[in-house]
Design a protein around this motif. Sequence first.
Motif, short mmCIF file in Angstrom:
data_model
loop_
_atom_site.label_atom_id
_atom_site.label_comp_id
_atom_site.label_asym_id
_atom_site.label_seq_id
_atom_site.Cartn_x
_atom_site.Cartn_y
_atom_site.Cartn_z
N VAL A 110 0.86 -1.18 0.00
CA VAL A 110 0.00 0.00 0.00
C VAL A 110 0.89 1.23 0.00
O VAL A 110 1.85 1.31 0.76
CB VAL A 110 -0.93 0.03 1.24
CG1 VAL A 110 -1.73 1.32 1.29
CG2 VAL A 110 -1.84 -1.18 1.27
N GLU A 111 0.57 2.20 -0.86
CA GLU A 111 1.30 3.46 -0.88
C GLU A 111 0.40 4.51 -0.24
O GLU A 111 -0.53 5.03 -0.86
CB GLU A 111 1.63 3.86 -2.32
CG GLU A 111 2.53 5.08 -2.38
CD GLU A 111 2.86 5.47 -3.82
OE1 GLU A 111 3.06 6.68 -4.04
OE2 GLU A 111 2.92 4.60 -4.69
N LEU A 112 0.68 4.82 1.03
CA LEU A 112 -0.13 5.75 1.81
C LEU A 112 0.74 6.89 2.32
O LEU A 112 1.78 6.66 2.93
CB LEU A 112 -0.77 5.01 3.00
CG LEU A 112 -1.74 5.79 3.87
CD1 LEU A 112 -3.00 6.14 3.09
CD2 LEU A 112 -2.10 4.96 5.11
N ILE A 113 0.32 8.12 2.03
CA ILE A 113 1.03 9.33 2.44
C ILE A 113 0.15 10.09 3.42
O ILE A 113 -1.05 10.23 3.21
CB ILE A 113 1.33 10.24 1.23
CG1 ILE A 113 2.09 9.48 0.13
CG2 ILE A 113 2.07 11.50 1.67
CD1 ILE A 113 3.45 8.98 0.52
N CYS A 114 0.75 10.60 4.50
CA CYS A 114 0.01 11.38 5.49
C CYS A 114 0.65 12.75 5.64
O CYS A 114 1.88 12.86 5.74
CB CYS A 114 0.02 10.65 6.83
SG CYS A 114 -0.83 11.53 8.16
N THR A 115 -0.18 13.77 5.62
CA THR A 115 0.27 15.13 5.92
C THR A 115 -0.67 15.72 6.98
O THR A 115 -1.80 15.26 7.13
CB THR A 115 0.28 16.03 4.67
OG1 THR A 115 -1.01 16.05 4.09
CG2 THR A 115 1.31 15.56 3.66
N ALA A 116 -0.17 16.71 7.68
CA ALA A 116 -0.96 17.35 8.73
C ALA A 116 -0.77 18.86 8.65
O ALA A 116 0.34 19.35 8.46
CB ALA A 116 -0.51 16.85 10.10
N LYS A 117 -1.88 19.56 8.81
CA LYS A 117 -1.82 21.02 8.78
C LYS A 117 -3.02 21.59 9.52
O LYS A 117 -4.16 21.24 9.22
CB LYS A 117 -1.83 21.51 7.32
CG LYS A 117 -1.56 22.98 7.17
CD LYS A 117 -0.12 23.30 7.48
CE LYS A 117 0.18 24.75 7.15
NZ LYS A 117 1.46 25.17 7.62
N ASN A 118 -2.74 22.44 10.49
CA ASN A 118 -3.79 23.17 11.22
C ASN A 118 -4.89 22.26 11.77
O ASN A 118 -6.08 22.56 11.67
CB ASN A 118 -4.41 24.26 10.34
CG ASN A 118 -3.40 25.29 9.91
OD1 ASN A 118 -2.49 25.63 10.65
ND2 ASN A 118 -3.54 25.77 8.69
N GLY A 119 -4.50 21.13 12.34
CA GLY A 119 -5.46 20.22 12.96
C GLY A 119 -6.15 19.25 12.02
O GLY A 119 -6.98 18.46 12.44
N VAL A 120 -5.78 19.27 10.73
CA VAL A 120 -6.39 18.36 9.76
C VAL A 120 -5.34 17.36 9.26
O VAL A 120 -4.29 17.74 8.76
CB VAL A 120 -6.98 19.13 8.56
CG1 VAL A 120 -7.52 18.17 7.51
CG2 VAL A 120 -8.05 20.09 9.02
N LEU A 121 -5.66 16.06 9.40
CA LEU A 121 -4.84 14.99 8.84
C LEU A 121 -5.39 14.66 7.46
O LEU A 121 -6.60 14.53 7.28
CB LEU A 121 -4.95 13.72 9.68
CG LEU A 121 -4.13 13.59 10.94
CD1 LEU A 121 -4.44 12.27 11.62
CD2 LEU A 121 -2.65 13.70 10.66
N THR A 122 -4.50 14.50 6.49
CA THR A 122 -4.89 14.06 5.17
C THR A 122 -4.08 12.83 4.83
O THR A 122 -2.85 12.86 4.86
CB THR A 122 -4.63 15.15 4.11
OG1 THR A 122 -5.35 16.33 4.49
CG2 THR A 122 -5.09 14.71 2.73
N LEU A 123 -4.78 11.72 4.56
CA LEU A 123 -4.14 10.49 4.15
C LEU A 123 -4.50 10.22 2.70
O LEU A 123 -5.69 10.15 2.36
CB LEU A 123 -4.58 9.32 5.03
CG LEU A 123 -4.00 9.35 6.44
CD1 LEU A 123 -4.93 10.09 7.38
CD2 LEU A 123 -3.75 7.96 6.94
#
Length: 127
Positions: free
Chosen positions: A48-61
């Motif tokens: 699985v190719e899964l990337i996670c970023t975080a900004k201002n209280g929001v997680l994006t996967l």
Amino acid sequence: MCGCDNVDAFDVEEHRWVMTSVQSKEDGGQEIAYGASWGDTSDTSDHVELICTAKNGVLTLVDNTNEKVYKGTYKIVDADIRSTVYEVALGDKDGVAVSAMTTFNDGSQKPTFIIDICGYVINFFSE
């Protein structure tokens, strides 16, 4: 702050996180998925190719394997010089996460982000 030279390493927002593995807590930590940088370590797990970023209280996967995007939230609940602990929510599921440094046997270190949610542990290294 005095003595906090590496504090940026534990700020989840300062990194792009690449999933290395997903483990099932029900199966005693059995790896059920692995990322490209980790390599295939099991005949029973999926790539699985899964990337996670975080900004201002929001997680994006971003799941590049299945072309899906998942959004969630996070907030700091505890922090010290070694790690930061977060409450996280993805969809209607709540969990916890931690960012810290992993030290390898050779002494090298890498920022790590671990999410524990819904009976699974998702492990990320900073890219």
